[in-house]
Design a protein around this motif. Structure first.
Motif, short mmCIF file in Angstrom:
data_model
loop_
_atom_site.label_atom_id
_atom_site.label_comp_id
_atom_site.label_asym_id
_atom_site.label_seq_id
_atom_site.Cartn_x
_atom_site.Cartn_y
_atom_site.Cartn_z
N VAL A 180 2.84 -0.87 9.10
CA VAL A 180 4.29 -0.89 8.97
C VAL A 180 4.96 0.41 9.37
CG1 VAL A 180 4.40 -2.68 7.22
CG2 VAL A 180 4.11 -0.27 6.54
N GLY A 240 6.92 -5.16 8.17
CA GLY A 240 6.09 -5.00 9.35
C GLY A 240 6.33 -6.12 10.35
N GLU A 266 2.98 -3.11 1.66
CA GLU A 266 3.80 -2.81 2.84
C GLU A 266 4.75 -3.98 3.09
OE1 GLU A 266 0.95 -2.07 5.93
OE2 GLU A 266 0.07 -0.38 4.84
N THR A 267 5.99 -3.68 3.46
CA THR A 267 6.96 -4.73 3.81
C THR A 267 7.67 -4.34 5.10
OG1 THR A 267 8.55 -3.65 2.36
CG2 THR A 267 7.44 -5.58 1.47
N GLY A 327 9.77 -0.59 8.68
CA GLY A 327 8.61 -0.64 7.78
C GLY A 327 8.84 0.15 6.50
N GLU A 359 3.89 -9.29 6.83
CA GLU A 359 4.73 -8.11 6.63
C GLU A 359 3.91 -6.81 6.61
OE1 GLU A 359 8.58 -8.00 4.91
OE2 GLU A 359 7.88 -9.46 3.42
N GLY A 360 2.63 -6.94 6.31
CA GLY A 360 1.79 -5.74 6.24
C GLY A 360 0.62 -5.98 5.31
#
Lengths: 559, 157
Positions: A471, A499, A496-497, A477, A534-535
């Protein structure tokens, strides 16, 4: 060290020396005073003896004068006798015999030719010689005054005698001279004072310098002239002087002149007799002084020891502390030394403790550094196994080493005990400049050293992956790192968001191994790693035993 | 706990799938294994994974096999019981309440498995304690191939 060793003009001395000086400073004036007093006493005693000798001489002179006056009084009474004035000599002879009380004395009447007219020594009418001492009689006729003769030999029996003579006056002329004649031994008896003690010798010398009487061995000395120098000094004397007596003894002598006769009346006492008690008292005084001094010095030595020895011991204790030895507090008679050594003892104990602690720290440091070298060695070999080229190895290895250094740095600031979890997260994100894109939240937790190092490794692998493949490559990210505690477990999550279709990494890669097995195993915990669109999401669960409760306050956090 | 020997270090990496090359193994591995004819089954007791992985590589390079990696004394005893290794390479400081000396003592007394202590500079007191459990010897950290080979030769038949 200052160049000048001594400040007060004397070289440094031991305390014992100063104590001895102190004792001398105290004793010396007293000693001087004592010696002065002894001398003063001796001279007072001397003066007292001299006064006494003079007093005795005066008393003797007084007694002699009184005796002579008494004789004069008898003679004057007889001289005024009416019988004598009538010329009735036989009746006067009877009167004189009656008036004569003193055995050995005689009363004689002489005329202007010095012819004896009556004498108590002979019956009236017996032919009588002229007087043996016309000189004194002549003076009476001339002066019309009573006179006392010097010593002479009597006309009747040749004894040593002296005369007291008064005039018998009719109108302006002296008709007769009335004489009372005494043996010299009479004066000798008078001046013999046994109560004064044997060594006292008193004597009378007449105007011609002939010995008239002596309290001791009178018969031997009577009639003999006094040695000229002694006579000279006796005549000149006022008070007491030292002399050699006629008997050859060294004496203290006082001479007083008789008012009536003009004789020299002397009292003498041998110097040896006087000096004997004086010497004895001086010896006694000196002995007392010596004893007192010896006792004083002995006590001073003992008390000096009470002070000097503890000070010496304390000095040795200080030297021992300097040499790094343990010292015991002193139990001496000196409070200051005890206090000093108690402090020294504490200091030496503390010094020893610090020394041991320093040695322990050195050992610990040696252990840690060797262990870390082993870790670095392992890190290098593992990185090498994954590297395609030297450049890649170099970059990856440096990155990992940097991560290890970050974790260590945190622990170093906390005395190697551990680190705050939040600090650890921030440190590793900072290394990739990812902190602005991160949400970090959780309660303050202070992790022990092993957990810090392992979680540090995990965070490093996650941040590396996010930077290279995840991300953090994309502008939107975002990473959230959160943790919480439930009962005796700690839950840590990396999520993680934002990505954009991140690369799907190989599950069997080394990073994956670190995150899913190596780190959780080291913490005796569990971890899950999953990838979404998203990650990546990593969750670690481990026992709260890795959290220290006796940690430093959270406001002292390193970052 | 999953014994790591079941998961040998992979040829493919997570973010850079590249076969291993160079490193500690490689050419040396061949030469060393020739020297050590007898192949031993080795248990590694070490709580730092970078170190234990390195040890694993070294042991394997010498032609021996690693039966497992334990991070605590309890793990070590359990693996010793199940795997019956010929020798254990034991780090003294471990996570958990017991240390490597404890583990070595128990492994020897219960299963007759001898230990080689792999230690950093230890204090005399710890060293004496370690000596008391009659280890085969000591290997100074960081361990290298030569030290390890020499130590492993002392393992009785």
């Amino acid at each position: 060290m200052p160049a000048r060793v001594f400040k007060y003009g004397i070289p440094p001395q031991r305390i014992r020396t100063f104590l001895i000086l102190f004792a001398i400073a105290l004793a010396a004036p007293l000693l001087g005073l004592a010696v002065y007093s002894l001398n003063r006493m001796a001279s007072l005693e001397q003066a007292e003896i001299e006064r006494r000798v003079l007093q005795v001489a005066e008393d003797l002179a007084h007694d002699i004068d009184r005796e002579l006056d008494r004789a004069v009084a008898i003679l004057d009474t007889l001289a005024s006798s009416t019988v004598l004035r009538r010329g009735d000599l036989p009746a006067f002879h009877i009167q004189t015999r009656a008036a004569l009380k003193h055995a050995g004395a005689a009363i004689v009447l002489i005329d202007r030719t010095y012819q004896q007219l009556t004498s108590t020594m002979a019956n009236f009418g017996t032919p009588l010689p002229k007087t043996a001492d016309p000189e004194t009689a002549r003076r009476v006729f001339e002066t019309k005054q009573r006179q006392v003769s010097d010593l002479f030999r009597g006309s009747m029996d040749g004894r040593a005698v002296f005369n007291v003579e008064v005039p018998v006056i009719e109108g302006a002329t002296v008709l007769y001279v009335l004489i009372m004649s005494f043996p010299a031994s009479h004066i000798a008896n008078l001046i013999n004072r046994p109560n004064l003690g044997t060594p006292w010798i008193n004597g009378v010398t007449d105007n011609k310098g002939v010995i008239l009487a002596r309290s001791e061995r009178h018969d031997e000395f009577v009639g003999k002239p006094l040695p000229p120098d002694l006579l000279e000094r006796s005549r000149a004397a006022k008070g007491v002087f030292r002399a050699t007596s006629v008997a050859g003894a060294d004496v203290l002598r006082a001479t007083v002149r008789s008012d009536v006769a003009g004789w020299l009346v002397s009292a003498t006492v041998p110097v040896a007799f006087l000096e004997e008690p004086r010497r004895r008292s001086q010896f006694f005084g000196a002995a007392m002084l010596g004893t007192a001094l010896a006792i004083g010095l002995a006590l001073a030595y003992i008390f000096a020891g009470f002070m000097a020895r503890p000070i010496t011991d304390a000095t040795h204790a200080a030297a021992a502390v300097g040499a790094g030895k343990l010292v015991d507090p002193l139990h001496s008679p000196l409070v200051e030394a005890n206090t000093l050594t108690a402090v020294l003892s504490d200091a030496s104990t503390e010094l020893k403790r610090r020394e041991e602690h320093a040695a322990f720290l050195m050992g610990e440091l040696a252990h840690r550094s060797k262990n870390q070298l082993a870790v670095v060695r392992g890190m290098a070999s593992q990185t090498a196994r994954q590297s395609k080229s030297i450049d890649q190895f170099s970059a990856d290895f440096n990155q990992r080493l940097q991560g290890l250094a970050e974790s260590q740095d945190l622990m170093l600031r906390q005395n190697w005990q551990g680190a705050w979890l939040e600090d650890l997260v921030r440190a590793h994100l900072n290394l990739f400049a990812a902190t602005p894109r991160a949400d970090i939240s959780g309660p303050p937790l202070f992790l022990e050293a092993n957990a810090v190092q392992n979680i540090g490794f995990a965070l490093h692998e996650l941040a590396t992956n996010a930077t290279k493949h995840g991300v953090l490559r994309t502008p939107d990210g975002h990473v959230s790192v959160t943790w919480h505690r439930t009962d005796e477990r700690i839950h840590l999550e990396w999520k993680e968001t934002g990505g954009q279709e991140p690369k799907q990494p190989d599950h069997r890669g080394f990073g994956s191994l670190v995150l899913t097995q190596l780190v959780p195993q080291s913490l005796q915990g569990n971890a899950t790693l999953e990838f979404t669109s998203e990650g990546c999401r990593w969750a670690l669960d481990f026992a709260a035993t890795h959290v220290l409760t006796n940690h430093p306050p959270s406001n002292q956090r390193a970052l | 706990m999953i014994p790591l020997h079941a998961h040998p270090v992979p040829a493919q990496l997570w973010f850079a799938a590249t076969p291993p090359h160079g490193g500690e193994g490689g050419k040396r591995e061949q030469a060393d294994s020739d020297l050590d004819a007898r192949s031993l089954r080795v248990l590694i007791v070490e709580d730092e994974f970078f170190i234990s992985l390195d040890m694993q590589n070294l042991v394997q390079a010498l032609g021996h096999s690693v039966v497992g990696i334990a991070v605590s004394a309890a793990d070590a005893v359990r693996m010793a019981q199940s795997e019956r290794p010929d020798v254990a390479l034991v780090d003294i400081r471990l996570i958990g309440p017991r240390d490597g000396i404890d583990a070595a003592d128990e492994m020897f007394n219960r299963f007759g498995i001898p230990s080689l202590f792999v230690t950093a500079n230890t204090d005399p007191h710890t060293r004496a304690r370690a000596q008391a459990v009659h280890p085969l010897g000591f290997i100074e950290k960081p361990a290298n191939s030569q030290r390890l080979r020499a130590a492993l030769r002392s393992v009785p038949q």
